[in-house]
Write a protein that holds these residues in place. Sequence first.
Motif, mmCIF file in Angstrom:
data_model
loop_
_atom_site.group_PDB
_atom_site.id
_atom_site.type_symbol
_atom_site.label_atom_id
_atom_site.label_comp_id
_atom_site.label_asym_id
_atom_site.label_seq_id
_atom_site.Cartn_x
_atom_site.Cartn_y
_atom_site.Cartn_z
ATOM 1 N N ILE A 26 -3.188 1.700 -6.608
ATOM 2 C CA ILE A 26 -4.589 1.208 -6.361
ATOM 3 C C ILE A 26 -5.405 1.429 -7.696
ATOM 4 O O ILE A 26 -5.317 2.626 -8.103
ATOM 5 N N GLY A 27 -6.362 0.830 -7.454
ATOM 6 C CA GLY A 27 -7.361 0.786 -9.014
ATOM 7 C C GLY A 27 -8.289 1.973 -8.383
ATOM 8 O O GLY A 27 -9.038 2.140 -7.779
ATOM 9 N N ILE A 47 -2.849 -5.395 -6.899
ATOM 10 C CA ILE A 47 -2.172 -4.145 -6.317
ATOM 11 C C ILE A 47 -0.447 -4.028 -5.951
ATOM 12 O O ILE A 47 0.394 -3.230 -6.835
ATOM 13 N N LEU A 105 0.559 -1.430 0.113
ATOM 14 C CA LEU A 105 0.191 -0.085 0.352
ATOM 15 C C LEU A 105 1.174 1.354 0.181
ATOM 16 O O LEU A 105 0.515 2.456 -0.353
ATOM 17 N N ALA A 109 1.786 1.573 -3.533
ATOM 18 C CA ALA A 109 0.671 1.872 -4.267
ATOM 19 C C ALA A 109 0.297 3.702 -4.038
ATOM 20 O O ALA A 109 -0.123 3.964 -5.152
ATOM 21 N N MET A 140 -3.587 6.864 -8.802
ATOM 22 C CA MET A 140 -4.371 6.325 -8.437
ATOM 23 C C MET A 140 -4.644 5.333 -10.294
ATOM 24 O O MET A 140 -5.659 6.612 -10.620
ATOM 25 N N LEU A 163 -7.107 -9.270 -4.565
ATOM 26 C CA LEU A 163 -7.207 -7.661 -4.426
ATOM 27 C C LEU A 163 -4.890 -6.870 -4.785
ATOM 28 O O LEU A 163 -4.519 -6.342 -5.515
ATOM 29 N N LEU A 164 -5.328 -7.581 -3.250
ATOM 30 C CA LEU A 164 -3.493 -6.977 -2.748
ATOM 31 C C LEU A 164 -2.339 -7.935 -4.194
ATOM 32 O O LEU A 164 -1.824 -6.547 -4.379
ATOM 33 N N TRP A 194 -7.395 -0.069 -13.912
ATOM 34 C CA TRP A 194 -6.052 0.371 -14.875
ATOM 35 C C TRP A 194 -6.184 1.139 -15.677
ATOM 36 O O TRP A 194 -6.005 0.220 -17.186
ATOM 37 N N THR A 243 0.923 -4.273 -10.270
ATOM 38 C CA THR A 243 0.414 -2.816 -11.065
ATOM 39 C C THR A 243 1.415 -1.592 -10.029
ATOM 40 O O THR A 243 1.579 -0.160 -10.596
ATOM 41 N N ARG A 244 1.350 -1.501 -8.663
ATOM 42 C CA ARG A 244 2.150 -0.579 -8.019
ATOM 43 C C ARG A 244 1.203 0.782 -7.901
ATOM 44 O O ARG A 244 1.666 1.829 -7.543
#
Length: 156
Positions: A87-88, A81, A50, A53, A58, A77-78, A103, A84-85
């Motif tokens: 948060i969607g 994330i 997190l 991210a 975002m 979901l984690l 994303w 992608t580094r």
Amino acid sequence: MTLSKILVPVAGLALLVIGWRSYGLAGVVGVAGGIMMFLLLHFTRTMTVLRRAGNRPMGYVDSAVMLNAKLKPRMTLLHVIAMTRAIGAAQTPEGVQPEVFRWTDNSDSYVDATFHEGKLREWKLTRPVQVEEEAAVVPAAAEAGGMATGVAPDGR
């Protein structure tokens, strides 16, 4: 409620009972230490993902096509994330199941990922329609003798 939400605590309690029956108080302390270490490792990983991210915009991803290729059903979901580094960007209201996150990359391609109870159920890659301006310039250049001058063929 999923079965794993029940089985994990029951397994933890079973380990505590086995520790008590095998080694007494020392067994309980050892098992409790192991459970605490597991929880701390999970918490640290979550906070690291997190934090990374949080440093990016975002809903941004470097390549939506590569994200589409890496996604697999039932990913958390984690995990997405972490890949992608970022948060969607939520596409559904908060608390509504299934949740849809998007994303997007620099070319306006995007991946919509649908999560049900935190697990990836389906995803869809959408790429923008390419304008065929370049294809229209090439025939005009060929008619003008190889040079695109912007002059109509009849000389006006």
